[in-house]
Design a protein around this motif. Structure first.
Motif, PDB file in Angstrom:
ATOM      1  N   VAL A  72       6.313 -83.720  76.918  1.00  0.00           N
ATOM      2  CA  VAL A  72       6.579 -83.097  75.609  1.00  0.00           C
ATOM      3  C   VAL A  72       8.089 -83.089  75.356  1.00  0.00           C
ATOM      4  O   VAL A  72       8.868 -82.647  76.209  1.00  0.00           O
ATOM      5  N   GLU A  94       7.544 -75.761  80.090  1.00  0.00           N
ATOM      6  CA  GLU A  94       7.202 -74.368  79.773  1.00  0.00           C
ATOM      7  C   GLU A  94       5.731 -74.301  79.357  1.00  0.00           C
ATOM      8  O   GLU A  94       5.265 -75.173  78.643  1.00  0.00           O
ATOM      9  N   ASN A 127       7.384 -86.764  86.308  1.00  0.00           N
ATOM     10  CA  ASN A 127       6.336 -85.727  86.282  1.00  0.00           C
ATOM     11  C   ASN A 127       5.021 -86.266  85.710  1.00  0.00           C
ATOM     12  O   ASN A 127       3.945 -86.085  86.292  1.00  0.00           O
ATOM     13  N   THR A 128       5.120 -86.917  84.563  1.00  0.00           N
ATOM     14  CA  THR A 128       3.902 -87.410  83.899  1.00  0.00           C
ATOM     15  C   THR A 128       3.281 -88.545  84.722  1.00  0.00           C
ATOM     16  O   THR A 128       2.056 -88.700  84.755  1.00  0.00           O
ATOM     17  N   ALA A 149      10.605 -81.630  72.482  1.00  0.00           N
ATOM     18  CA  ALA A 149      10.755 -80.801  71.282  1.00  0.00           C
ATOM     19  C   ALA A 149       9.413 -80.642  70.560  1.00  0.00           C
ATOM     20  O   ALA A 149       9.295 -80.923  69.367  1.00  0.00           O
ATOM     21  N   SER A 188       6.684 -91.826  81.299  1.00  0.00           N
ATOM     22  CA  SER A 188       7.285 -90.750  82.077  1.00  0.00           C
ATOM     23  C   SER A 188       8.778 -91.010  82.215  1.00  0.00           C
ATOM     24  O   SER A 188       9.170 -92.086  82.662  1.00  0.00           O
ATOM     25  N   GLY A 189       9.604 -90.041  81.817  1.00  0.00           N
ATOM     26  CA  GLY A 189      11.053 -90.208  81.937  1.00  0.00           C
ATOM     27  C   GLY A 189      11.518 -89.980  83.359  1.00  0.00           C
ATOM     28  O   GLY A 189      12.235 -90.796  83.932  1.00  0.00           O
ATOM     29  N   THR A 190      11.089 -88.870  83.954  1.00  0.00           N
ATOM     30  CA  THR A 190      11.625 -88.502  85.270  1.00  0.00           C
ATOM     31  C   THR A 190      10.537 -88.310  86.341  1.00  0.00           C
ATOM     32  O   THR A 190      10.783 -87.687  87.366  1.00  0.00           O
ATOM     33  N   THR A 194       2.806 -83.284  79.961  1.00  0.00           N
ATOM     34  CA  THR A 194       3.466 -82.343  80.861  1.00  0.00           C
ATOM     35  C   THR A 194       4.629 -81.717  80.099  1.00  0.00           C
ATOM     36  O   THR A 194       5.216 -82.363  79.230  1.00  0.00           O
TER      37      THR A 194
HETATM   38  C1  LIG Z   1      14.467 -84.200  75.213  1.00  0.00           C
HETATM   39  C2  LIG Z   1      13.506 -83.273  75.915  1.00  0.00           C
HETATM   40  C3  LIG Z   1      12.812 -82.329  75.187  1.00  0.00           C
HETATM   41  C4  LIG Z   1      11.929 -81.466  75.827  1.00  0.00           C
HETATM   42  N1  LIG Z   1      11.208 -80.582  75.090  1.00  0.00           N
HETATM   43  C5  LIG Z   1      10.349 -79.736  75.692  1.00  0.00           C
HETATM   44  C6  LIG Z   1       9.586 -78.811  74.916  1.00  0.00           C
HETATM   45  O1  LIG Z   1       9.627 -78.808  73.693  1.00  0.00           O
HETATM   46  N2  LIG Z   1       8.782 -77.949  75.573  1.00  0.00           N
HETATM   47  C7  LIG Z   1       8.696 -77.931  76.951  1.00  0.00           C
HETATM   48  O2  LIG Z   1       7.977 -77.088  77.483  1.00  0.00           O
HETATM   49  N3  LIG Z   1       9.359 -78.846  77.707  1.00  0.00           N
HETATM   50  C8  LIG Z   1      10.191 -79.734  77.114  1.00  0.00           C
HETATM   51  N4  LIG Z   1      10.871 -80.656  77.871  1.00  0.00           N
HETATM   52  C9  LIG Z   1      10.629 -80.725  79.315  1.00  0.00           C
HETATM   53  C10 LIG Z   1       9.719 -81.894  79.697  1.00  0.00           C
HETATM   54  O3  LIG Z   1       8.625 -81.992  78.813  1.00  0.00           O
HETATM   55  C11 LIG Z   1       9.177 -81.756  81.125  1.00  0.00           C
HETATM   56  O4  LIG Z   1      10.188 -81.560  82.053  1.00  0.00           O
HETATM   57  C12 LIG Z   1       8.301 -82.948  81.496  1.00  0.00           C
HETATM   58  O5  LIG Z   1       7.480 -82.605  82.576  1.00  0.00           O
HETATM   59  C13 LIG Z   1       9.105 -84.184  81.877  1.00  0.00           C
HETATM   60  O6  LIG Z   1       8.197 -85.210  82.207  1.00  0.00           O
HETATM   61  P1  LIG Z   1       8.627 -86.611  82.840  1.00  0.00           P
HETATM   62  O7  LIG Z   1       9.221 -86.323  84.210  1.00  0.00           O
HETATM   63  O8  LIG Z   1       7.349 -87.373  82.938  1.00  0.00           O
HETATM   64  O9  LIG Z   1       9.612 -87.228  81.926  1.00  0.00           O
HETATM   65  C14 LIG Z   1      11.759 -81.533  77.240  1.00  0.00           C
HETATM   66  C15 LIG Z   1      12.455 -82.507  77.958  1.00  0.00           C
HETATM   67  C16 LIG Z   1      13.331 -83.359  77.319  1.00  0.00           C
HETATM   68  C17 LIG Z   1      14.063 -84.381  78.122  1.00  0.00           C
END
Ligand SMILES: Cc1cc2nc3c(=O)[nH]c(=O)nc-3n(C[C@H](O)[C@H](O)[C@H](O)COP(=O)(O)O)c2cc1C
Length: 296
Positions: free
Chosen positions: A66, A99, A13-14, A68, A9-11, A96
């Motif tokens: 996710v 969109e 959510n996951t 890209a 998880s980067g931020t 997660t």
């Molecule tokens: C580099 C990058 C690419 C992303 N690509 C998509 C995408 O293709 N489709 C989408 O719906 N969200 C995309 N997102 C949004 C993240 O998937 C979403 O905010 C996710 O919940 C972040 O989870 P985390 O907080 O666990 O890192 C992208 C985010 C980042 C940083």
């Protein structure tokens, strides 16, 4: 049943989703271990204790955000480093994304292929819409609605997994090809990571340096920031910065700074802000979730 859940998880959510899965499985009487895979892929092989837990478990889960329309490289590296399971291992995947696009369903294709080679058989797969950490900032009310929905769905999904009911996300036409093309984001992200800069608002709290999952940020003796070539584009540095001082290269216009409160809307104006964001795709996602909750 012994269950092991690994996630990146980067931020956050996951991580929230992984923890909710962990709680739901525990409530169903299972023994659950949850691990962040961060740092595990920095060495050539995965830590022995984790490998033992995975080898001993009856059900394995892996979660990621996710990027890209793909799983992030750290999740793929983790799967590559898993040893081949002695017998077929039941596995579920969750992700997660910002969109609720059908195209996000292709994100697991490569990961699932890697897991299959190691005899980790994916029988269940789930996607949860969570607030964007890049692109644009969702309102906190929208973030609340997303998290509330995920929190309600996960217990149902956990039960489905435990009961042995298969659930796989619908494939998209030419999915493998689209996912393969979009994987250019992975090296693009590494290049872009080198273009990161820190503005003069920086107070040198070192939150970015200390929290980068790949240790890609360092500070020289003269206090200058240096960015290496291992950036995952996870957005943690930009998200955490208390002074919004991180400039994320070519994607700076789409930066999202500061954590979501996931607070419930109170005033009418806040509710309106939420309604404005409720475009058709999100509406469809929430309606389908509500329908599922009603039926259970
Ligand atoms: C580099 C990058 C690419 C992303 N690509 C998509 C995408 O293709 N489709 C989408 O719906 N969200 C995309 N997102 C949004 C993240 O998937 C979403 O905010 C996710 O919940 C972040 O989870 P985390 O907080 O666990 O890192 C992208 C985010 C980042 C940083």
């Amino acid at each position: 049943m012994k269950i092991v859940i690994c996630y990146f998880s980067g931020t956050g959510n996951t991580q929230r989703v992984a923890q909710q899965f962990s709680e739901s499985f525990a409530q169903l009487g299972n023994e659950v271990q949850t691990f962040s895979i961060e740092g595990m892929t920095l060495c050539k092989s995965l830590p022995d204790d984790i490998l033992k837990q995975i080898a001993d478990c009856d059900l394995f889960g892996i979660g990621y955000p996710v990027y890209a329309f793909n799983a992030p490289p750290i999740a793929l590296q983790f799967a590559k480093r898993l040893p081949r399971s002695v017998s077929a291992k039941r596995t579920f995947v969750f992700n997660t994304s910002g969109e609720p696009l059908k195209l996000n369903n292709i994100s697991s294709l490569k990961l699932r292929a890697l897991l299959k080679r190691k005899r980790f058989v994916v029988s269940n797969e789930y996607h949860y819409c969570m607030p964007y950490n890049i692109m644009f900032r969702h309102s906190d009310e929208m973030a609340h609605k997303m998290w509330d929905t995920a929190q309600k769905l996960i217990p149902l999904d956990s039960k489905q997994i435990v009961d042995g009911q298969q659930h796989l996300l619908k494939r998209v036409f030419c999915g493998h090809f689209v996912a393969w093309v979009m994987r250019c984001e992975q090296w693009g992200g590494q290049l872009n990571g080198r273009m990161y800069k820190v503005s003069k608002e920086c107070v040198h709290c070192n939150m970015c340096v200390n929290n980068c999952p790949t240790h890609n940020i360092r500070v020289t003796k003269k206090g200058k920031f240096r960015f290496g070539g291992k950036c995952l584009m996870c957005m943690r540095c930009a998200h955490l910065c208390p002074k919004n001082a991180m400039k994320i290269g070519l994607f700076n216009r789409w930066k999202v700074n500061g954590p979501y409160t996931f607070a419930q809307p109170k005033t009418d104006s806040e509710k309106q802000r939420y309604n404005k964001m409720l475009t058709n795709s999100y509406k469809k996602y929430f309606d389908e979730a509500e329908q599922r909750l009603k039926n259970n």
